[in-house]
Design a protein around this motif. Structure first.
Motif, PDB file in Angstrom:
ATOM      1  N   GLU A 197      -0.963   0.720  -6.897  1.00  0.00           N
ATOM      2  CA  GLU A 197      -0.656   1.191  -5.551  1.00  0.00           C
ATOM      3  C   GLU A 197      -0.863   0.084  -4.520  1.00  0.00           C
ATOM      4  OE1 GLU A 197      -2.256   4.330  -2.136  1.00  0.00           O
ATOM      5  OE2 GLU A 197      -3.271   4.215  -4.083  1.00  0.00           O
ATOM      6  N   ASN A 198       0.165  -0.192  -3.750  1.00  0.00           N
ATOM      7  CA  ASN A 198       0.056  -1.063  -2.582  1.00  0.00           C
ATOM      8  C   ASN A 198      -0.174  -0.132  -1.390  1.00  0.00           C
ATOM      9  OD1 ASN A 198       0.346  -2.778  -0.403  1.00  0.00           O
ATOM     10  ND2 ASN A 198       2.428  -3.442  -0.904  1.00  0.00           N
ATOM     11  N   ILE A 199      -1.335  -0.204  -0.744  1.00  0.00           N
ATOM     12  CA  ILE A 199      -1.652   0.764   0.306  1.00  0.00           C
ATOM     13  C   ILE A 199      -0.728   0.642   1.514  1.00  0.00           C
ATOM     14  CG2 ILE A 199      -4.076   0.830  -0.410  1.00  0.00           C
ATOM     15  CD1 ILE A 199      -4.644  -0.692   2.297  1.00  0.00           C
ATOM     16  N   ALA A 200       0.034  -0.462   1.593  1.00  0.00           N
ATOM     17  CA  ALA A 200       0.975  -0.623   2.709  1.00  0.00           C
ATOM     18  C   ALA A 200       2.343  -0.028   2.410  1.00  0.00           C
ATOM     19  CB  ALA A 200       1.124  -2.101   3.053  1.00  0.00           C
ATOM     20  N   GLU A 201       2.502   0.570   1.235  1.00  0.00           N
ATOM     21  CA  GLU A 201       3.795   1.165   0.885  1.00  0.00           C
ATOM     22  C   GLU A 201       4.220   2.172   1.956  1.00  0.00           C
ATOM     23  OE1 GLU A 201       5.871   3.810  -2.687  1.00  0.00           O
ATOM     24  OE2 GLU A 201       3.742   3.311  -2.756  1.00  0.00           O
ATOM     25  N   GLY A 202       5.458   2.033   2.401  1.00  0.00           N
ATOM     26  CA  GLY A 202       5.994   2.945   3.404  1.00  0.00           C
ATOM     27  C   GLY A 202       5.718   2.543   4.837  1.00  0.00           C
ATOM     28  N   SER A 203       4.975   1.462   5.043  1.00  0.00           N
ATOM     29  CA  SER A 203       4.701   1.003   6.410  1.00  0.00           C
ATOM     30  C   SER A 203       5.968   0.420   7.035  1.00  0.00           C
ATOM     31  CB  SER A 203       3.596  -0.056   6.408  1.00  0.00           C
ATOM     32  OG  SER A 203       2.397   0.474   5.915  1.00  0.00           O
ATOM     33  N   VAL A 204       6.020   0.442   8.357  1.00  0.00           N
ATOM     34  CA  VAL A 204       7.179  -0.097   9.067  1.00  0.00           C
ATOM     35  C   VAL A 204       7.123  -1.617   9.067  1.00  0.00           C
ATOM     36  CG1 VAL A 204       8.403  -0.169  11.274  1.00  0.00           C
ATOM     37  CG2 VAL A 204       7.277   1.952  10.529  1.00  0.00           C
ATOM     38  N   PRO A 205       8.180  -2.301   8.602  1.00  0.00           N
ATOM     39  CA  PRO A 205       8.165  -3.770   8.598  1.00  0.00           C
ATOM     40  C   PRO A 205       8.185  -4.346  10.007  1.00  0.00           C
ATOM     41  CG  PRO A 205      10.333  -2.948   7.987  1.00  0.00           C
ATOM     42  CD  PRO A 205       9.429  -1.756   8.058  1.00  0.00           C
ATOM     43  N   ASP A 206       7.764  -5.603  10.125  1.00  0.00           N
ATOM     44  CA  ASP A 206       7.740  -6.277  11.419  1.00  0.00           C
ATOM     45  C   ASP A 206       9.120  -6.320  12.061  1.00  0.00           C
ATOM     46  OD1 ASP A 206       5.008  -6.818  11.356  1.00  0.00           O
ATOM     47  OD2 ASP A 206       5.294  -8.638  10.186  1.00  0.00           O
ATOM     48  N   ASN A 207      10.150  -6.496  11.234  1.00  0.00           N
ATOM     49  CA  ASN A 207      11.535  -6.458  11.697  1.00  0.00           C
ATOM     50  C   ASN A 207      12.412  -6.088  10.505  1.00  0.00           C
ATOM     51  OD1 ASN A 207      12.182  -9.098  10.356  1.00  0.00           O
ATOM     52  ND2 ASN A 207      10.709  -9.828  11.875  1.00  0.00           N
ATOM     53  N   PRO A 208      13.659  -5.693  10.732  1.00  0.00           N
ATOM     54  CA  PRO A 208      14.511  -5.262   9.623  1.00  0.00           C
ATOM     55  C   PRO A 208      14.594  -6.319   8.521  1.00  0.00           C
ATOM     56  CG  PRO A 208      15.524  -4.719  11.724  1.00  0.00           C
ATOM     57  CD  PRO A 208      14.324  -5.560  12.048  1.00  0.00           C
ATOM     58  N   GLY A 209      14.338  -5.897   7.302  1.00  0.00           N
ATOM     59  CA  GLY A 209      14.405  -6.810   6.167  1.00  0.00           C
ATOM     60  C   GLY A 209      13.136  -7.600   5.921  1.00  0.00           C
ATOM     61  N   SER A 210      12.160  -7.510   6.826  1.00  0.00           N
ATOM     62  CA  SER A 210      10.927  -8.269   6.670  1.00  0.00           C
ATOM     63  C   SER A 210      10.099  -7.733   5.510  1.00  0.00           C
ATOM     64  CB  SER A 210      10.104  -8.204   7.959  1.00  0.00           C
ATOM     65  OG  SER A 210       8.834  -8.805   7.782  1.00  0.00           O
ATOM     66  N   GLU A 211       9.295  -8.610   4.910  1.00  0.00           N
ATOM     67  CA  GLU A 211       8.403  -8.187   3.840  1.00  0.00           C
ATOM     68  C   GLU A 211       6.950  -8.091   4.301  1.00  0.00           C
ATOM     69  OE1 GLU A 211       7.447 -12.264   1.426  1.00  0.00           O
ATOM     70  OE2 GLU A 211       9.385 -11.331   1.021  1.00  0.00           O
ATOM     71  N   THR A 212       6.730  -8.140   5.623  1.00  0.00           N
ATOM     72  CA  THR A 212       5.384  -8.005   6.170  1.00  0.00           C
ATOM     73  C   THR A 212       5.343  -6.911   7.233  1.00  0.00           C
ATOM     74  OG1 THR A 212       5.784  -9.674   7.891  1.00  0.00           O
ATOM     75  CG2 THR A 212       4.848 -10.454   5.804  1.00  0.00           C
ATOM     76  N   THR A 213       4.132  -6.417   7.481  1.00  0.00           N
ATOM     77  CA  THR A 213       3.896  -5.471   8.553  1.00  0.00           C
ATOM     78  C   THR A 213       2.655  -5.917   9.314  1.00  0.00           C
ATOM     79  OG1 THR A 213       3.684  -3.116   9.095  1.00  0.00           O
ATOM     80  CG2 THR A 213       2.445  -3.904   7.196  1.00  0.00           C
ATOM     81  N   THR A 214       2.514  -5.480  10.548  1.00  0.00           N
ATOM     82  CA  THR A 214       1.400  -5.905  11.382  1.00  0.00           C
ATOM     83  C   THR A 214       0.068  -5.471  10.775  1.00  0.00           C
ATOM     84  OG1 THR A 214       2.786  -5.716  13.343  1.00  0.00           O
ATOM     85  CG2 THR A 214       0.408  -5.794  13.696  1.00  0.00           C
ATOM     86  N   LEU A 215      -0.881  -6.365  10.788  1.00  0.00           N
ATOM     87  CA  LEU A 215      -2.205  -6.084  10.236  1.00  0.00           C
ATOM     88  C   LEU A 215      -2.890  -4.968  11.016  1.00  0.00           C
ATOM     89  CD1 LEU A 215      -4.608  -6.906   8.377  1.00  0.00           C
ATOM     90  CD2 LEU A 215      -5.326  -8.436  10.213  1.00  0.00           C
ATOM     91  N   ASP A 216      -3.421  -4.002  10.311  1.00  0.00           N
ATOM     92  CA  ASP A 216      -4.178  -2.917  10.909  1.00  0.00           C
ATOM     93  C   ASP A 216      -5.450  -2.742  10.073  1.00  0.00           C
ATOM     94  OD1 ASP A 216      -5.272  -0.567  11.841  1.00  0.00           O
ATOM     95  OD2 ASP A 216      -3.361   0.481  12.004  1.00  0.00           O
ATOM     96  N   VAL A 217      -6.526  -3.371  10.514  1.00  0.00           N
ATOM     97  CA  VAL A 217      -7.767  -3.331   9.744  1.00  0.00           C
ATOM     98  C   VAL A 217      -8.278  -1.897   9.605  1.00  0.00           C
ATOM     99  CG1 VAL A 217     -10.136  -4.191   9.575  1.00  0.00           C
ATOM    100  CG2 VAL A 217      -8.342  -5.666  10.496  1.00  0.00           C
ATOM    101  N   GLU A 218      -8.103  -1.100  10.657  1.00  0.00           N
ATOM    102  CA  GLU A 218      -8.574   0.287  10.601  1.00  0.00           C
ATOM    103  C   GLU A 218      -7.890   1.062   9.472  1.00  0.00           C
ATOM    104  OE1 GLU A 218      -8.185   2.165  14.362  1.00  0.00           O
ATOM    105  OE2 GLU A 218      -9.679   0.891  15.354  1.00  0.00           O
ATOM    106  N   ALA A 219      -6.594   0.817   9.280  1.00  0.00           N
ATOM    107  CA  ALA A 219      -5.867   1.484   8.200  1.00  0.00           C
ATOM    108  C   ALA A 219      -6.387   1.031   6.839  1.00  0.00           C
ATOM    109  CB  ALA A 219      -4.375   1.209   8.318  1.00  0.00           C
ATOM    110  N   ILE A 220      -6.729  -0.246   6.732  1.00  0.00           N
ATOM    111  CA  ILE A 220      -7.278  -0.764   5.475  1.00  0.00           C
ATOM    112  C   ILE A 220      -8.649  -0.135   5.210  1.00  0.00           C
ATOM    113  CG2 ILE A 220      -8.033  -2.844   4.254  1.00  0.00           C
ATOM    114  CD1 ILE A 220      -5.946  -4.395   5.896  1.00  0.00           C
ATOM    115  N   VAL A 221      -9.457  -0.002   6.260  1.00  0.00           N
ATOM    116  CA  VAL A 221     -10.762   0.642   6.124  1.00  0.00           C
ATOM    117  C   VAL A 221     -10.591   2.084   5.653  1.00  0.00           C
ATOM    118  CG1 VAL A 221     -12.811   1.446   7.359  1.00  0.00           C
ATOM    119  CG2 VAL A 221     -11.892  -0.833   7.830  1.00  0.00           C
ATOM    120  N   ALA A 222      -9.634   2.783   6.238  1.00  0.00           N
ATOM    121  CA  ALA A 222      -9.402   4.178   5.865  1.00  0.00           C
ATOM    122  C   ALA A 222      -8.937   4.312   4.417  1.00  0.00           C
ATOM    123  CB  ALA A 222      -8.369   4.798   6.808  1.00  0.00           C
TER     124      ALA A 222
END
Length: 304
Positions: A197-222
């Motif tokens: 499981e990649n916990i970022a699965e389904g997150s909104v990408p930084d821009n269309p086609g991007s493979e990254t999303t903005t870091l959210d430490v709180e989400a990682i903690v959760a």
């Protein structure tokens, strides 16, 4: 999907962006101006007249590394000397998507045939080998290599236990920013293959086609992933580790992530995870699997 109309000439070649070129005969003067496609091109049996600058974050295929290193090098991928490139009179230039969009457009405007690569997953890699083999007249060699890579990767996947419920977050660290990798990244694709499981699965990408999303430490903690995987773009793997170790130690928010506090941090080498590892895709998958389950796969093997 990138493809060719066949293995003989005349041949129409469609690249990873959907752009097509038709060749009446095999191109003879091919420039490959990004290291990742160059490595795949040579492993598939091709030969080029020029390359981009080759850096240490690419593990060159061993039996042809010297040939590649001796090619005229025209600058880093984002800063190719277009005048020098055009002066070589290429009849095909193989470029990299996104990083070389402007260069590709310039060449096409001048009537110079181009082929743009964007190799992310194993299917993309298979397509690249097939096309490069067809262009170079080395289809047998290319087919042999992608079969070896595919079977080697599957052998790693088959050993991963079906009942394993490991989760991970994939950080991408550079001197400019820190972000999280999605499932369409190299490491993300490999996690998916292994069933992790990649916990970022389904997150909104930084821009269309991007493979990254903005870091959210709180989400990682959760989410409290079992492992924190770190991919990077620094001058070296050691510099990336030093930088991230400092961030983890100095930012109190990271100490709320159990995996960080307990040392379950895995630094993935740029040679395998910054760009598609190409000829070493199976080795990269093995490295990732061994990093997570050394009890099954043994100690991750470093490379020269």
């Amino acid at each position: 999907m990138a493809s060719t109309s066949g293995t003989g000439f005349p041949m129409t070649v469609t690249d990873f962006t959907g752009h097509s070129e038709t060749f009446e005969e095999a191109p003879q003067r091919i420039a490959v101006v990004s290291g990742t496609p160059l490595n795949i091109f040579y492993d598939a049996g091709g030969t080029a007249i020029a390359a981009s600058d080759l850096t240490e974050n690419i593990r060159l295929v061993e039996d042809r590394a010297t040939e590649m290193q001796q090619l005229p090098q025209l600058g880093l991928p984002r800063g190719i000397d277009s005048e020098a490139l055009i002066g070589l009179n290429p009849d095909l230039v193989i470029t990299q998507a996104r990083a070389q969009t402007e260069l590709t457009a310039q060449l096409q405007k001048m009537g110079i045939p181009t082929f743009t690569t964007e190799v992310k997953n194993l299917d993309d890699l298979a397509a690249a080998y097939q096309i490069f083999g067809a262009i170079s007249g080395t289809s047998d060699r290319a087919s042999e290599r992608i079969t070896e890579i595919t079977s080697g990767t599957q052998a790693v996947v088959d050993k991963w236990p079906a009942d394993d419920d490991t989760s991970a977050v994939i950080l991408f660290a550079s001197s400019q920013a820190l972000s999280v990798k999605l499932d369409n990244s190299i490491a993300g694709q490999m996690l998916t293959q292994l069933g992790i499981e990649n916990i970022a699965e389904g997150s909104v990408p930084d821009n269309p086609g991007s493979e990254t999303t903005t870091l959210d430490v709180e989400a990682i903690v959760a989410a409290q992933p079992d492992y924190v995987l770190v991919t990077s773009m620094f001058d070296s793997n050691d510099e990336a580790k030093t930088n991230m170790d400092e961030q983890f130690a100095s930012n109190a928010a990271w100490q709320a992530v159990d995996a960080v506090r307990e040392g379950r941090i895995i630094y993935l080498p740029q040679q395998y995870f910054l760009y598609n590892p190409g000829p070493y895709y199976a080795d990269a998958t093995q490295y990732l699997a061994a990093s997570l389950r050394p009890d099954i796969y043994g100690t991750p093997q470093e490379f020269a």
